[in-house]
Design a protein around this motif. Structure first.
Motif, PDB file in Angstrom:
ATOM      1  N   GLY A  82       0.829  -1.018  -0.169  1.00 40.07           N
ATOM      2  CA  GLY A  82      -0.024   0.054   0.192  1.00 40.07           C
ATOM      3  C   GLY A  82       0.659   1.328   0.022  1.00 40.07           C
ATOM      4  N   GLU A  83       1.947   1.173  -0.550  1.00 40.05           N
ATOM      5  CA  GLU A  83       2.905   2.524  -0.749  1.00 40.05           C
ATOM      6  C   GLU A  83       2.117   3.170  -1.795  1.00 40.05           C
ATOM      7  N   ALA A  84       2.527   4.674  -1.835  1.00 37.77           N
ATOM      8  CA  ALA A  84       1.950   5.562  -2.701  1.00 37.77           C
ATOM      9  C   ALA A  84       1.932   4.719  -4.073  1.00 37.77           C
ATOM     10  N   THR A 109      -9.574  -1.628   3.393  1.00 35.76           N
ATOM     11  CA  THR A 109      -8.934  -1.866   4.795  1.00 35.76           C
ATOM     12  C   THR A 109      -7.686  -0.571   4.586  1.00 35.76           C
ATOM     13  N   TYR A 110      -6.951  -0.679   5.460  1.00 37.63           N
ATOM     14  CA  TYR A 110      -5.673  -0.054   5.460  1.00 37.63           C
ATOM     15  C   TYR A 110      -4.508  -0.519   4.782  1.00 37.63           C
ATOM     16  N   PRO A 111      -3.247   0.231   4.297  1.00 34.00           N
ATOM     17  CA  PRO A 111      -2.213  -0.383   4.084  1.00 34.00           C
ATOM     18  C   PRO A 111      -1.354  -1.117   4.977  1.00 34.00           C
ATOM     19  N   GLU A 114       3.308   0.391   7.437  1.00 31.45           N
ATOM     20  CA  GLU A 114       3.098   1.194   8.526  1.00 31.45           C
ATOM     21  C   GLU A 114       3.084   2.714   8.275  1.00 31.45           C
ATOM     22  N   ASP A 115       4.201   3.031   7.447  1.00 37.46           N
ATOM     23  CA  ASP A 115       4.431   4.393   7.101  1.00 37.46           C
ATOM     24  C   ASP A 115       3.182   4.778   6.265  1.00 37.46           C
ATOM     25  N   ALA A 116       2.889   3.967   5.255  1.00 35.93           N
ATOM     26  CA  ALA A 116       1.979   4.308   4.267  1.00 35.93           C
ATOM     27  C   ALA A 116       0.336   4.288   5.034  1.00 35.93           C
ATOM     28  N   LYS A 117       0.291   3.603   6.062  1.00 30.64           N
ATOM     29  CA  LYS A 117      -0.958   3.370   6.808  1.00 30.64           C
ATOM     30  C   LYS A 117      -1.078   5.057   7.544  1.00 30.64           C
ATOM     31  N   ALA A 118       0.049   5.232   8.085  1.00 28.50           N
ATOM     32  CA  ALA A 118       0.101   6.589   8.892  1.00 28.50           C
ATOM     33  C   ALA A 118      -0.076   7.701   7.921  1.00 28.50           C
ATOM     34  N   GLU A 119       0.224   7.426   6.775  1.00 28.81           N
ATOM     35  CA  GLU A 119      -0.162   8.908   5.867  1.00 28.81           C
ATOM     36  C   GLU A 119      -1.538   8.878   5.407  1.00 28.81           C
ATOM     37  N   ARG A 120      -2.171   7.834   5.123  1.00 30.78           N
ATOM     38  CA  ARG A 120      -3.658   7.732   5.080  1.00 30.78           C
ATOM     39  C   ARG A 120      -4.478   8.432   6.304  1.00 30.78           C
ATOM     40  N   HIS A 121      -3.769   7.869   7.443  1.00 30.76           N
ATOM     41  CA  HIS A 121      -4.790   8.310   8.488  1.00 30.76           C
ATOM     42  C   HIS A 121      -4.660   9.973   8.604  1.00 30.76           C
ATOM     43  N   ARG A 122      -3.181  10.463   8.636  1.00 28.93           N
ATOM     44  CA  ARG A 122      -3.010  11.565   8.351  1.00 28.93           C
ATOM     45  C   ARG A 122      -3.842  12.732   7.639  1.00 28.93           C
ATOM     46  N   ALA A 123      -4.292  12.032   6.456  1.00 27.83           N
ATOM     47  CA  ALA A 123      -4.817  12.486   5.372  1.00 27.83           C
ATOM     48  C   ALA A 123      -6.564  12.298   5.869  1.00 27.83           C
ATOM     49  N   HIS A 124      -6.825  11.765   6.957  1.00 22.55           N
ATOM     50  CA  HIS A 124      -7.995  11.483   7.402  1.00 22.55           C
ATOM     51  C   HIS A 124      -8.952  10.793   6.031  1.00 22.55           C
ATOM     52  N   ARG A 128     -10.062   1.722   1.999  1.00 22.91           N
ATOM     53  CA  ARG A 128     -10.485   1.372   0.837  1.00 22.91           C
ATOM     54  C   ARG A 128     -10.088   0.110   0.290  1.00 22.91           C
ATOM     55  N   LYS A 129     -10.594  -0.508  -0.558  1.00 20.07           N
ATOM     56  CA  LYS A 129     -10.307  -1.818  -1.421  1.00 20.07           C
ATOM     57  C   LYS A 129      -9.250  -1.919  -2.058  1.00 20.07           C
ATOM     58  N   ILE A 130      -8.905  -0.764  -2.562  1.00 19.18           N
ATOM     59  CA  ILE A 130      -7.639  -0.673  -3.298  1.00 19.18           C
ATOM     60  C   ILE A 130      -6.221  -0.753  -2.441  1.00 19.18           C
ATOM     61  N   PHE A 131      -6.470  -0.539  -1.067  1.00 21.90           N
ATOM     62  CA  PHE A 131      -5.548  -0.532  -0.261  1.00 21.90           C
ATOM     63  C   PHE A 131      -5.072  -1.954   0.124  1.00 21.90           C
TER      64      PHE A 131
END
Length: 334
Positions: A82-84, A109-111, A114-124, A128-131
């Motif tokens: 789930g990286e960008a 789900t979320y990526p 862990e860094d990618a997941k944190a980025e998605r959380h920070r962006a609120h 997503r299924k694509i994650f």
């Protein structure tokens, strides 16, 4: 189940934990060269099946049919984290194919990264299924359904043509009867298959050495999928994970799956390797795989060192202080 100790972990000089499991190493005829524990142990491939689940997709040249770039098509066999750059490629694929993320059967789900997941959380951002780490596989199967005119809404059903072709391809490559392959439901909702451990190793050897596959269409599909995995290793997992680290070595085909299963094919040596960690741990994969390669006197030390860099055998506490060590302890069966 005849499992044997594979890895011991020590803290303060005291044995704290033992990871049990089994290993099989096979030659180009499928014969056992070495084993530890039970090489016949029936093992679900989980995500290690992805290169084989992609065989029907590659047979129809779905990547070419929809104008996919190599790094995009590599996601057919990926457990991306789930990286960008993974998400960008998946969104591009879906636009080219003409499918919608909502069609994916995997859950939102979320990526995993862990860094990618944190980025998605920070962006609120919402889940997503694509994650989902299996979304590339699902995208490939949907593309095949669209190309063939098959029902796109039920591609996960074991009776669907795409699932029938997958089990046929796996049975052919592993050289087992279709009727002998138990099926379950994987984490992403698709059918998943179990093989004796040594047959997993044999299948990965054929992925690495497709000349061992008699059928021309299957042989070409396997070769093309394996080539994409080696050409785009970071698409298969992420920038710091075992699969990507191994696939940076052009001599190897490799893919792991949930609950501790792993398969590797060595091209020059024409050897297949499979392993199962009975407690499902992925953290000890590098220790085990590096030790296997060392015992086989594998010539590319850079690959072995890369594994030890991922998960050092030195155990540290939360503050980075060395507090123990792990070591591979398995012995080959007599």
């Amino acid at each position: 189940m005849r499992f044997t100790p594979l890895v011991e972990e020590y803290r303060g000089g005291v044995l704290e934990n033992v990871h049990y499991g089994a290993i099989a190493v096979v030659d180009e005829n499928g014969g056992l060269l070495y084993s530890a524990g039970d090489p016949e142990h029936l093992t679900f491939l989980r995500s290690a099946a992805k290169p084989f689940q992609a065989i029907p997709v590659m047979k129809r040249r779905i990547d070419e049919a929809y104008g996919l770039a190599g790094h995009e098509a590599a996601l057919f066999a990926a457990s991306h984290r789930g990286e960008a750059f993974h998400i960008d490629a998946l969104e591009s694929m879906m636009r080219k194919i003409g499918i919608d993320e909502r069609q994916l059967h995997c859950c939102a789900t979320y990526p995993l990264n862990e860094d990618a997941k944190a980025e998605r959380h920070r962006a609120h951002e919402a889940k997503r299924k694509i994650f989902h780490n299996c979304s590339g596989k699902h995208t490939g199967l949907l593309a095949l359904c669209k190309h063939m005119g098959w029902d796109e809404s039920s591609y996960y059903d074991p009776e669907h043509p795409v699932q029938k072709e997958i089990v046929q391809a796996l049975a052919y490559i592993a050289e087992v009867p279709e009727s002998s392959i138990p099926q379950g439901v994987d984490g992403c909702g698709l059918p998943i298959f179990a093989l004796p451990l040594h047959k997993i190793g044999y299948s990965f050897l054929k992925l690495a050495c497709p000349d061992l596959i008699e059928d021309a269409a299957t042989r070409e599909a396997a070769a093309r999928m394996a080539k994409l995995m080696n050409e785009h290793p970071d698409m298969i997992a992420d920038t710091r994970f075992v699969c990507s680290a191994l696939l940076k070595d052009p001599n190897l085909s490799a893919k792991g799956g949930a609950k501790g299963v792993y398969g590797i094919g060595l091209r020059k040596e024409r050897i297949g390797i499979s392993l199962k960690v009975s407690d499902g741990s992925e953290q000890v994969w590098p220790c085990i795989i590096a030790s296997i390669l060392e015992r086989l006197q594998y010539g590319n030390r850079e690959t072995i060192d890369r594994l030890y860099e991922l998960v050092p055998n030195t155990i540290v506490n939360d503050g980075g202080t060395e507090v123990g060590h792990r070591r591979a302890v398995f012995e080959w069966n007599a």
